[in-house]
Design an enzyme around this catalytic site. Structure first.
Site, PDB file in Angstrom:
ATOM      1  N   HIS A   1     103.650  42.904 -26.626  1.00 53.44           N
ATOM      2  CA  HIS A   1     104.259  42.136 -27.721  1.00 53.44           C
ATOM      3  C   HIS A   1     105.584  42.768 -28.175  1.00 53.44           C
ATOM      4  CE1 HIS A   1     101.718  38.816 -28.988  1.00 53.44           C
ATOM      5  NE2 HIS A   1     100.625  39.564 -29.018  1.00 53.44           N
TER       6      HIS A   1
ATOM      7  N   HIS B   1      98.115  44.690 -24.235  1.00 55.04           N
ATOM      8  CA  HIS B   1      98.501  43.407 -24.830  1.00 55.04           C
ATOM      9  C   HIS B   1      99.442  43.617 -26.029  1.00 55.04           C
ATOM     10  CE1 HIS B   1      97.225  39.221 -26.332  1.00 55.04           C
ATOM     11  NE2 HIS B   1      97.910  39.722 -27.335  1.00 55.04           N
ATOM     12  N   GLU B   2      99.055  44.533 -26.918  1.00 55.10           N
ATOM     13  CA  GLU B   2      99.867  44.763 -28.121  1.00 55.10           C
ATOM     14  C   GLU B   2     101.200  45.417 -27.756  1.00 55.10           C
ATOM     15  OE1 GLU B   2      98.878  43.138 -30.520  1.00 55.10           O
ATOM     16  OE2 GLU B   2      96.828  42.894 -29.811  1.00 55.10           O
TER      17      GLU B   2
ATOM     18  N   CYS C   1      95.000  35.715 -28.064  1.00 55.61           N
ATOM     19  CA  CYS C   1      96.066  36.257 -28.907  1.00 55.61           C
ATOM     20  C   CYS C   1      96.085  35.478 -30.215  1.00 55.61           C
ATOM     21  CB  CYS C   1      97.403  36.103 -28.177  1.00 55.61           C
ATOM     22  SG  CYS C   1      98.813  36.704 -29.125  1.00 55.61           S
ATOM     23  N   LEU C   2      96.199  36.193 -31.325  1.00 56.47           N
ATOM     24  CA  LEU C   2      96.222  35.517 -32.632  1.00 56.47           C
ATOM     25  C   LEU C   2      97.424  34.578 -32.750  1.00 56.47           C
ATOM     26  CD1 LEU C   2      95.200  38.494 -34.957  1.00 56.47           C
ATOM     27  CD2 LEU C   2      93.778  36.552 -34.270  1.00 56.47           C
TER      28      LEU C   2
ATOM     29  N   GLY D   1      93.665  43.216 -32.295  1.00 58.41           N
ATOM     30  CA  GLY D   1      94.960  43.886 -32.377  1.00 58.41           C
ATOM     31  C   GLY D   1      96.018  42.968 -32.960  1.00 58.41           C
TER      32      GLY D   1
HETATM   33 NI    NI Z   1      98.679  38.946 -29.051  1.00 57.33          NI
END
Ligand code: NI
Length: 160
Positions: free
Chosen positions: A140, A136-137, A94-95, A46
């Site tokens: 953000h 999670h997204e 997380c990226l 994501g």
């Molecule tokens: Ni993330």
């Protein structure tokens, strides 16, 4: 088609609250395209707009992320979580926080209502990995990172 730079933890933009999209302009559609390319390139599940420096309520997920070469990106504009059921404690990353993983507590099955790129309202239900990914997204978009909620950070050597 463009690969965007993913903002990393420590940059203030990740802590800001995103604004709703009032009109799905060509610029927003280009952003969605570029976010898709960026997510696939990064091998992520994501990606939220603030992670590429845009404070708008947009995120995408790849529901085929685990099968390489066969992607299925779903785009969420102005998403809201409309139901959340069950419970899971699983590994999350997380990226924007590369190389780190932790265990979080999330609902098992999550339904999100959002607009697609044509401005049409839809609902998507994700379970397991995709249930926690939706949470999670969505977090953000309110400046929340999984590390705020983590039960326990893991030793990266033990994860992959
Ligand atoms: Ni993330």
């Amino acid at each position: 088609m463009a690969i965007l730079k993913i903002v990393e933890e420590g940059e203030e933009i990740l802590r800001k609250k995103c604004r709703e999209v009032s009109e799905i302009t060509p610029k927003i559609k280009t952003l969605l395209d570029d976010m898709g390319d960026t997510l696939i390139k990064a091998n992520g599940v994501g990606l939220a707009a603030p992670q590429v420096g845009i404070l708008r309520r947009i995120f995408i997920i790849d529901t085929n992320a685990e099968e390489s070469g066969n992607h299925n990106i779903i785009e969420f504009i102005n998403p809201t979580i409309v139901s959340a059921e069950g419970h899971q404690e699983e590994v999350e990353g997380c990226l924007s926080i590369p190389g780190k993983y932790g265990i979080t507590s999330r609902p098992m099955t999550v339904t999100v209502e959002a607009l697609d790129r044509d401005g049409k309202k839809f609902r998507y239900t994700g379970t397991g990995l995709y249930g926690r990914c939706l949470c999670h997204e969505n977090d953000h978009l309110d400046g929340i990172l999984y590390t705020d909620k983590v039960i326990e950070m893991l030793d990266p050597d033990e994860v992959e």
